[in-house]
Design a protein around this motif. Structure first.
Motif, PDB file in Angstrom:
ATOM      1  N   PHE A  87       0.823  -1.209   0.000  1.00 37.78           N
ATOM      2  CA  PHE A  87       0.000   0.000   0.000  1.00 37.78           C
ATOM      3  C   PHE A  87       0.859   1.261   0.000  1.00 37.78           C
ATOM      4  O   PHE A  87       0.553   2.243  -0.687  1.00 37.78           O
ATOM      5  CB  PHE A  87      -0.936   0.005   1.209  1.00 37.78           C
ATOM      6  CG  PHE A  87      -2.065  -0.986   1.119  1.00 37.78           C
ATOM      7  CD1 PHE A  87      -2.772  -1.155  -0.054  1.00 37.78           C
ATOM      8  CD2 PHE A  87      -2.420  -1.756   2.216  1.00 37.78           C
ATOM      9  CE1 PHE A  87      -3.818  -2.063  -0.145  1.00 37.78           C
ATOM     10  CE2 PHE A  87      -3.469  -2.673   2.136  1.00 37.78           C
ATOM     11  CZ  PHE A  87      -4.156  -2.822   0.945  1.00 37.78           C
ATOM     12  N   TYR A  88       1.947   1.248   0.789  1.00 39.64           N
ATOM     13  CA  TYR A  88       2.761   2.456   0.915  1.00 39.64           C
ATOM     14  C   TYR A  88       3.440   2.802  -0.399  1.00 39.64           C
ATOM     15  O   TYR A  88       3.486   3.969  -0.804  1.00 39.64           O
ATOM     16  CB  TYR A  88       3.801   2.280   2.021  1.00 39.64           C
ATOM     17  CG  TYR A  88       4.358   3.592   2.525  1.00 39.64           C
ATOM     18  CD1 TYR A  88       3.783   4.242   3.610  1.00 39.64           C
ATOM     19  CD2 TYR A  88       5.447   4.192   1.902  1.00 39.64           C
ATOM     20  CE1 TYR A  88       4.277   5.454   4.066  1.00 39.64           C
ATOM     21  CE2 TYR A  88       5.952   5.406   2.343  1.00 39.64           C
ATOM     22  CZ  TYR A  88       5.356   6.032   3.433  1.00 39.64           C
ATOM     23  OH  TYR A  88       5.847   7.241   3.868  1.00 39.64           O
ATOM     24  N   ARG A  89       3.964   1.810  -1.085  1.00 38.61           N
ATOM     25  CA  ARG A  89       4.673   2.074  -2.342  1.00 38.61           C
ATOM     26  C   ARG A  89       3.726   2.478  -3.460  1.00 38.61           C
ATOM     27  O   ARG A  89       4.121   3.174  -4.394  1.00 38.61           O
ATOM     28  CB  ARG A  89       5.485   0.841  -2.741  1.00 38.61           C
ATOM     29  CG  ARG A  89       6.726   0.659  -1.869  1.00 38.61           C
ATOM     30  CD  ARG A  89       7.373  -0.684  -2.027  1.00 38.61           C
ATOM     31  NE  ARG A  89       8.453  -0.875  -1.059  1.00 38.61           N
ATOM     32  CZ  ARG A  89       8.806  -2.048  -0.558  1.00 38.61           C
ATOM     33  NH1 ARG A  89       8.164  -3.148  -0.930  1.00 38.61           N
ATOM     34  NH2 ARG A  89       9.793  -2.132   0.306  1.00 38.61           N
ATOM     35  N   LEU A  90       2.475   2.060  -3.370  1.00 36.23           N
ATOM     36  CA  LEU A  90       1.497   2.487  -4.372  1.00 36.23           C
ATOM     37  C   LEU A  90       1.087   3.941  -4.184  1.00 36.23           C
ATOM     38  O   LEU A  90       0.592   4.582  -5.113  1.00 36.23           O
ATOM     39  CB  LEU A  90       0.248   1.592  -4.300  1.00 36.23           C
ATOM     40  CG  LEU A  90       0.389   0.176  -4.863  1.00 36.23           C
ATOM     41  CD1 LEU A  90      -0.868  -0.641  -4.572  1.00 36.23           C
ATOM     42  CD2 LEU A  90       0.662   0.204  -6.359  1.00 36.23           C
ATOM     43  N   GLY A  91       1.263   4.470  -2.957  1.00 38.20           N
ATOM     44  CA  GLY A  91       0.927   5.863  -2.676  1.00 38.20           C
ATOM     45  C   GLY A  91      -0.565   6.159  -2.746  1.00 38.20           C
ATOM     46  O   GLY A  91      -0.972   7.276  -3.070  1.00 38.20           O
ATOM     47  N   GLU A 100      -9.129  -1.748  -7.853  1.00 34.64           N
ATOM     48  CA  GLU A 100      -9.219  -1.384  -9.266  1.00 34.64           C
ATOM     49  C   GLU A 100      -7.925  -1.720  -9.997  1.00 34.64           C
ATOM     50  O   GLU A 100      -7.946  -2.200 -11.140  1.00 34.64           O
ATOM     51  CB  GLU A 100      -9.532   0.103  -9.421  1.00 34.64           C
ATOM     52  CG  GLU A 100      -9.669   0.513 -10.885  1.00 34.64           C
ATOM     53  CD  GLU A 100     -10.076   1.965 -11.070  1.00 34.64           C
ATOM     54  OE1 GLU A 100     -10.053   2.435 -12.219  1.00 34.64           O
ATOM     55  OE2 GLU A 100     -10.409   2.616 -10.057  1.00 34.64           O
ATOM     56  N   LEU A 101      -6.796  -1.489  -9.339  1.00 35.84           N
ATOM     57  CA  LEU A 101      -5.514  -1.821  -9.959  1.00 35.84           C
ATOM     58  C   LEU A 101      -5.376  -3.326 -10.180  1.00 35.84           C
ATOM     59  O   LEU A 101      -4.830  -3.769 -11.193  1.00 35.84           O
ATOM     60  CB  LEU A 101      -4.367  -1.320  -9.072  1.00 35.84           C
ATOM     61  CG  LEU A 101      -4.254   0.198  -8.878  1.00 35.84           C
ATOM     62  CD1 LEU A 101      -3.193   0.525  -7.843  1.00 35.84           C
ATOM     63  CD2 LEU A 101      -3.939   0.883 -10.201  1.00 35.84           C
ATOM     64  N   ARG A 102      -5.907  -4.091  -9.241  1.00 35.74           N
ATOM     65  CA  ARG A 102      -5.768  -5.551  -9.308  1.00 35.74           C
ATOM     66  C   ARG A 102      -6.869  -6.202 -10.134  1.00 35.74           C
ATOM     67  O   ARG A 102      -6.634  -7.180 -10.842  1.00 35.74           O
ATOM     68  CB  ARG A 102      -5.788  -6.125  -7.876  1.00 35.74           C
ATOM     69  CG  ARG A 102      -5.693  -7.642  -7.791  1.00 35.74           C
ATOM     70  CD  ARG A 102      -4.347  -8.130  -8.280  1.00 35.74           C
ATOM     71  NE  ARG A 102      -4.244  -9.579  -8.160  1.00 35.74           N
ATOM     72  CZ  ARG A 102      -4.726 -10.446  -9.043  1.00 35.74           C
ATOM     73  NH1 ARG A 102      -5.380  -9.991 -10.113  1.00 35.74           N
ATOM     74  NH2 ARG A 102      -4.573 -11.740  -8.867  1.00 35.74           N
ATOM     75  N   PHE A 103      -8.091  -5.627 -10.065  1.00 32.27           N
ATOM     76  CA  PHE A 103      -9.229  -6.224 -10.774  1.00 32.27           C
ATOM     77  C   PHE A 103      -9.852  -5.209 -11.736  1.00 32.27           C
ATOM     78  O   PHE A 103      -9.405  -5.058 -12.851  1.00 32.27           O
ATOM     79  CB  PHE A 103     -10.261  -6.742  -9.760  1.00 32.27           C
ATOM     80  CG  PHE A 103      -9.703  -7.782  -8.836  1.00 32.27           C
ATOM     81  CD1 PHE A 103      -9.480  -9.083  -9.270  1.00 32.27           C
ATOM     82  CD2 PHE A 103      -9.393  -7.463  -7.512  1.00 32.27           C
ATOM     83  CE1 PHE A 103      -8.963 -10.047  -8.418  1.00 32.27           C
ATOM     84  CE2 PHE A 103      -8.871  -8.420  -6.658  1.00 32.27           C
ATOM     85  CZ  PHE A 103      -8.642  -9.717  -7.107  1.00 32.27           C
TER      86      PHE A 103
END
Length: 358
Positions: A87-91, A100-103
């Motif tokens: 989560f932290y690296r995705l910002g 949404e990014l995953r699915f």
């Protein structure tokens, strides 16, 4: 307490130039440090339900509930080493952005709507529980307490954003520990020391800690508390917006991880206080159970009754009004309000109104 919380909100409405962007309001500008975030994480899900319910659970069924501390440890390690780095690296601001990014967008929207429904229902409970306790102990109007808590929480959340929420949590977790401590200290005084309390608990079969019975229908066992508790709390610390939003507000990933590990100490402290309160209640009422004697209508009212008992017995002599310690804190409410604001803006508004200035 509510006045001080409101003042904190006013302060952070103007400190550092105020809340200029949604990042400042929802994430504290991603500039928070480990210790205040850790205390806020501790306060967020240690609500009035915990303060009233856990001692009642220990009072009735014993201190085995304390091995939840093992589950807390496992959860913090999993969260800090598995979930937090992603989560932290995705910002991201909302945890449902990951869906949404995953699915796809549909899965993200479903997750957001389920969270909103669950949080609104849960927040209603954690407002009502302390209001009911305050009403029974002091006679304060039930709905007056509900409205006062809701209005003040909304006020400082709206003005001060996440920073106000975090620092009011720091203040309120101190009140929570003070309330627990007052009950434990007074019980030690009344019973003549900690020894009689532990002795009464031992002979009352309240100090059983280990039971490896694999029967899933048993109320408490090692498996239900440690294994079941781990899955329950990973869902809270790993992906729940109210918790994730706080440690993502830290200025570095190191501070975020440290906030979780320091928070673990807070969880252990609150759990220990709640268990000791339950054992103290049992020692005081072992010969006259208020619930079986029909003096209270529910087991968790025993905790309220012990506040009343100590208040009446010691207020004049000690000049300590336990009524002020029974306001079971708006920390969970403010955390929920801020999390609801975050998912509403990030998942329901921004994707469809991208021209809005935020």
């Amino acid at each position: 307490m509510l006045l001080i919380s409101a003042i904190i909100g006013i302060y952070y409405a103007f400190a550092g130039g105020g809340q200029k962007t949604s990042k400042d309001f929802l994430m504290g500008g991603r500039s928070m440090t480990a210790v205040p975030v850790a205390l806020s994480l501790t306060a967020s899900f240690m609500s009035a339900v915990t303060v009233l319910g856990t001692p009642a659970e220990v009072y009735r069924f014993g201190a085995m509930f304390s091995i939840f501390a093992i589950a807390y440890t496992i959860v913090v390690v999993i969260t800090s080493e598995v979930y937090l780095p992603v989560f932290y690296r995705l910002g991201i601001t909302s945890t449902y952005e990951y869906l949404e990014l995953r699915f796809n967008k549909c899965v993200r929207l479903i997750g957001t709507l389920l969270f909103i429904i669950q949080t609104v229902l849960y927040t209603g409970i954690v407002i009502y529980a302390p209001a009911l306790a305050l009403n029974q102990v002091t006679g304060f109007d039930l709905w007056g307490a509900v409205v006062a808590t809701g209005v003040v929480c909304t006020f400082y959340c709206t003005l001060g954003g996440l920073k106000a929420v975090v620092w009011t949590d720091v203040f309120q977790v101190g009140i929570m520990v003070a309330g627990f401590s007052s009950v434990i200290i007074q019980a030690v005084v009344v019973q003549g020391g900690i020894g009689p309390i532990l002795n009464d608990s031992y002979y009352g079969d309240r100090l059983t800690f280990w039971d490896f019975n694999p029967n899933p229908l048993q109320r408490h066992s090692f498996w239900t508390l440690v294994v079941g508790g781990t899955f329950l709390w990973v869902g809270i610390y790993g992906v729940n917006q109210s918790q994730v939003q706080r440690y993502l507000a830290c200025k570095t990933i190191f501070h975020a991880k440290m906030s979780l590990y320091v928070n673990l100490l807070g969880l252990w402290a609150i759990l220990s206080c709640a268990v000791l309160c339950g054992l103290a209640m049992y020692s005081v009422y072992k010969d006259c159970d208020p619930w079986t004697a029909k003096l209270v209508s529910a087991p968790d009212q025993t905790m309220k009754k012990i506040y009343i008992y100590f208040y009446k017995a010691y207020y004049k002599r000690e000049m300590l009004s336990l009524r002020t310690l029974l306001i079971m804190f708006s920390s969970t409410v403010s955390s929920s309000i801020n999390a609801l604001a975050a998912v509403t803006v990030e998942d329901l508004v921004k994707p469809y109104y991208q021209s809005l200035s935020m």
